[in-house]
Design a protein around this motif. Sequence first.
Motif, PDB file in Angstrom:
ATOM      1  N   GLY A  57       0.809  -1.213   0.000  1.00 11.70           N
ATOM      2  CA  GLY A  57       0.000   0.000   0.000  1.00 11.70           C
ATOM      3  C   GLY A  57       0.837   1.255   0.000  1.00 11.70           C
ATOM      4  O   GLY A  57       0.357   2.318  -0.387  1.00 11.70           O
ATOM      5  N   GLU A  58       2.100   1.149   0.441  1.00 12.38           N
ATOM      6  CA  GLU A  58       2.984   2.315   0.423  1.00 12.38           C
ATOM      7  C   GLU A  58       3.622   2.469  -0.960  1.00 12.38           C
ATOM      8  O   GLU A  58       3.736   1.503  -1.715  1.00 12.38           O
ATOM      9  N   ARG A  59       4.070   3.667  -1.227  1.00 18.20           N
ATOM     10  CA  ARG A  59       4.733   3.933  -2.495  1.00 18.20           C
ATOM     11  C   ARG A  59       6.209   3.575  -2.389  1.00 18.20           C
ATOM     12  O   ARG A  59       6.917   4.112  -1.544  1.00 18.20           O
ATOM     13  N   PRO A  60       6.696   2.665  -3.243  1.00 16.63           N
ATOM     14  CA  PRO A  60       8.123   2.324  -3.196  1.00 16.63           C
ATOM     15  C   PRO A  60       8.969   3.497  -3.671  1.00 16.63           C
ATOM     16  O   PRO A  60       8.558   4.253  -4.558  1.00 16.63           O
ATOM     17  N   THR A  61      10.126   3.653  -3.076  1.00 20.39           N
ATOM     18  CA  THR A  61      11.025   4.744  -3.435  1.00 20.39           C
ATOM     19  C   THR A  61      12.398   4.176  -3.755  1.00 20.39           C
ATOM     20  O   THR A  61      12.724   3.037  -3.409  1.00 20.39           O
ATOM     21  N   SER A  62      13.199   4.992  -4.411  1.00 18.43           N
ATOM     22  CA  SER A  62      14.564   4.569  -4.712  1.00 18.43           C
ATOM     23  C   SER A  62      15.349   4.351  -3.420  1.00 18.43           C
ATOM     24  O   SER A  62      16.223   3.473  -3.349  1.00 18.43           O
ATOM     25  N   HIS A  63      15.030   5.134  -2.392  1.00 19.91           N
ATOM     26  CA  HIS A  63      15.700   4.956  -1.097  1.00 19.91           C
ATOM     27  C   HIS A  63      15.375   3.589  -0.509  1.00 19.91           C
ATOM     28  O   HIS A  63      16.247   2.906   0.039  1.00 19.91           O
ATOM     29  N   ALA A  64      14.105   3.180  -0.628  1.00 19.23           N
ATOM     30  CA  ALA A  64      13.704   1.871  -0.115  1.00 19.23           C
ATOM     31  C   ALA A  64      14.404   0.751  -0.884  1.00 19.23           C
ATOM     32  O   ALA A  64      14.837  -0.250  -0.298  1.00 19.23           O
ATOM     33  N   LEU A  65      14.514   0.906  -2.203  1.00 17.76           N
ATOM     34  CA  LEU A  65      15.196  -0.090  -3.004  1.00 17.76           C
ATOM     35  C   LEU A  65      16.674  -0.161  -2.635  1.00 17.76           C
ATOM     36  O   LEU A  65      17.253  -1.249  -2.516  1.00 17.76           O
ATOM     37  N   TRP A  66      17.274   0.995  -2.423  1.00 16.60           N
ATOM     38  CA  TRP A  66      18.686   1.057  -2.027  1.00 16.60           C
ATOM     39  C   TRP A  66      18.893   0.363  -0.685  1.00 16.60           C
ATOM     40  O   TRP A  66      19.858  -0.381  -0.496  1.00 16.60           O
ATOM     41  N   ALA A  67      17.951   0.577   0.247  1.00 10.71           N
ATOM     42  CA  ALA A  67      18.037  -0.081   1.549  1.00 10.71           C
ATOM     43  C   ALA A  67      17.843  -1.585   1.420  1.00 10.71           C
ATOM     44  O   ALA A  67      18.473  -2.368   2.130  1.00 10.71           O
ATOM     45  N   ALA A  68      16.978  -2.013   0.497  1.00  9.46           N
ATOM     46  CA  ALA A  68      16.694  -3.438   0.323  1.00  9.46           C
ATOM     47  C   ALA A  68      17.909  -4.209  -0.170  1.00  9.46           C
ATOM     48  O   ALA A  68      18.061  -5.395   0.137  1.00  9.46           O
ATOM     49  N   VAL A  69      18.775  -3.560  -0.933  1.00  9.60           N
ATOM     50  CA  VAL A  69      19.989  -4.237  -1.403  1.00  9.60           C
ATOM     51  C   VAL A  69      21.163  -4.001  -0.470  1.00  9.60           C
ATOM     52  O   VAL A  69      22.282  -4.444  -0.742  1.00  9.60           O
ATOM     53  N   GLY A  70      20.909  -3.307   0.648  1.00  9.18           N
ATOM     54  CA  GLY A  70      21.949  -3.141   1.657  1.00  9.18           C
ATOM     55  C   GLY A  70      22.761  -1.878   1.547  1.00  9.18           C
ATOM     56  O   GLY A  70      23.794  -1.747   2.220  1.00  9.18           O
ATOM     57  N   GLY A  71      22.350  -0.939   0.691  1.00  9.15           N
ATOM     58  CA  GLY A  71      23.095   0.304   0.548  1.00  9.15           C
ATOM     59  C   GLY A  71      24.454   0.063  -0.099  1.00  9.15           C
ATOM     60  O   GLY A  71      24.688  -0.958  -0.755  1.00  9.15           O
ATOM     61  N   VAL A  72      25.363   1.004   0.094  1.00 13.69           N
ATOM     62  CA  VAL A  72      26.699   0.905  -0.512  1.00 13.69           C
ATOM     63  C   VAL A  72      27.414  -0.350  -0.012  1.00 13.69           C
ATOM     64  O   VAL A  72      28.005  -1.112  -0.788  1.00 13.69           O
ATOM     65  N   ARG A  73      27.347  -0.575   1.307  1.00 15.67           N
ATOM     66  CA  ARG A  73      28.047  -1.737   1.871  1.00 15.67           C
ATOM     67  C   ARG A  73      27.474  -3.035   1.316  1.00 15.67           C
ATOM     68  O   ARG A  73      28.224  -3.939   0.945  1.00 15.67           O
ATOM     69  N   GLY A  74      26.155  -3.143   1.268  1.00 14.29           N
ATOM     70  CA  GLY A  74      25.536  -4.356   0.738  1.00 14.29           C
ATOM     71  C   GLY A  74      25.898  -4.588  -0.717  1.00 14.29           C
ATOM     72  O   GLY A  74      26.129  -5.723  -1.145  1.00 14.29           O
ATOM     73  N   LEU A  75      25.926  -3.493  -1.482  1.00 12.10           N
ATOM     74  CA  LEU A  75      26.280  -3.594  -2.893  1.00 12.10           C
ATOM     75  C   LEU A  75      27.711  -4.103  -3.059  1.00 12.10           C
ATOM     76  O   LEU A  75      27.980  -5.009  -3.861  1.00 12.10           O
ATOM     77  N   VAL A  76      28.630  -3.529  -2.295  1.00 12.81           N
ATOM     78  CA  VAL A  76      30.038  -3.935  -2.379  1.00 12.81           C
ATOM     79  C   VAL A  76      30.205  -5.385  -1.939  1.00 12.81           C
ATOM     80  O   VAL A  76      30.883  -6.182  -2.603  1.00 12.81           O
ATOM     81  N   GLU A  77      29.586  -5.746  -0.815  1.00 16.61           N
ATOM     82  CA  GLU A  77      29.725  -7.107  -0.298  1.00 16.61           C
ATOM     83  C   GLU A  77      29.117  -8.142  -1.233  1.00 16.61           C
ATOM     84  O   GLU A  77      29.577  -9.281  -1.288  1.00 16.61           O
TER      85      GLU A  77
END
Length: 257
Positions: A57-77
């Motif tokens: 029901g909430e609107r997905p945002t790019s910030h939420a997507l970034w958090a879902a993949v773990g941010g910079v650290r998650g992306l690097v790992e």
Amino acid sequence: MSGGVERGDATEGSTDGGADSLERHESAPEPGDSAADLRAALEAAARRSGFARVEPGERPTSHALWAAVGGVRGLVESLLPGFLFLAVFTITGEVAPSVLIPVGIAVLFVLVRAVTKTPMTPAVVGLIGIALSAGLALITGRAEENFLLGFLINGVWLVALLVSLAVRRPLIGVITALLTGDHDWRSDAAKRTVLTVTTWLWVGLFTLRLGVQVPLYLAEQAAALAATKLLMGLPLYAAVLWVTWLMVRAVYARRAS
């Protein structure tokens, strides 16, 4: 130890059976406790998933997507170990350095999280997976075996999704119900359809991964396999997650209005 306690209770029961029986009855867990504990554990697991970054029901945002993949650290790992395997194997053609360098990087990730006192579970799980994969490759001497564990994980998810569809409990619907408490979603035709379709989207993701990568594994194309795994890993996951969010949001937002 538990066996000793049970034998002690039985001995005491011979002298005061009524009191001991009452005590055991009062201390015994209620039949519903295990079910409640299981549901709580499943809800906690659902809330730790990337899907929980956006409530239905909430609107997905790019910030939420970034958090879902773990941010910079998650992306690097997530991406660096695979990229290093691809780079080292392409340059050297040797199995040992290609799999051991990613293991070293994964150990570094764990140490960095320990020093910075951030949650270590993602890095530890990643290290275990990378180490097991490296062990298979080193034992067999085949670089392709570095990807065998990934096939197994994708296969398990694929089977779980297909089983959930076969028993008419699509997994995305189950996860959504755990997050929202909406356990009557199957009685709503629109929700049931959308949650079934989104579950099929995830079936498509894991099927596509296996369909592309397994033939490369059988053909012993380790470098191509590493490249496709990078492309079909986090980027494809993020894309399917985004579409899932949009579809689930649409049906829940419409029902709420």
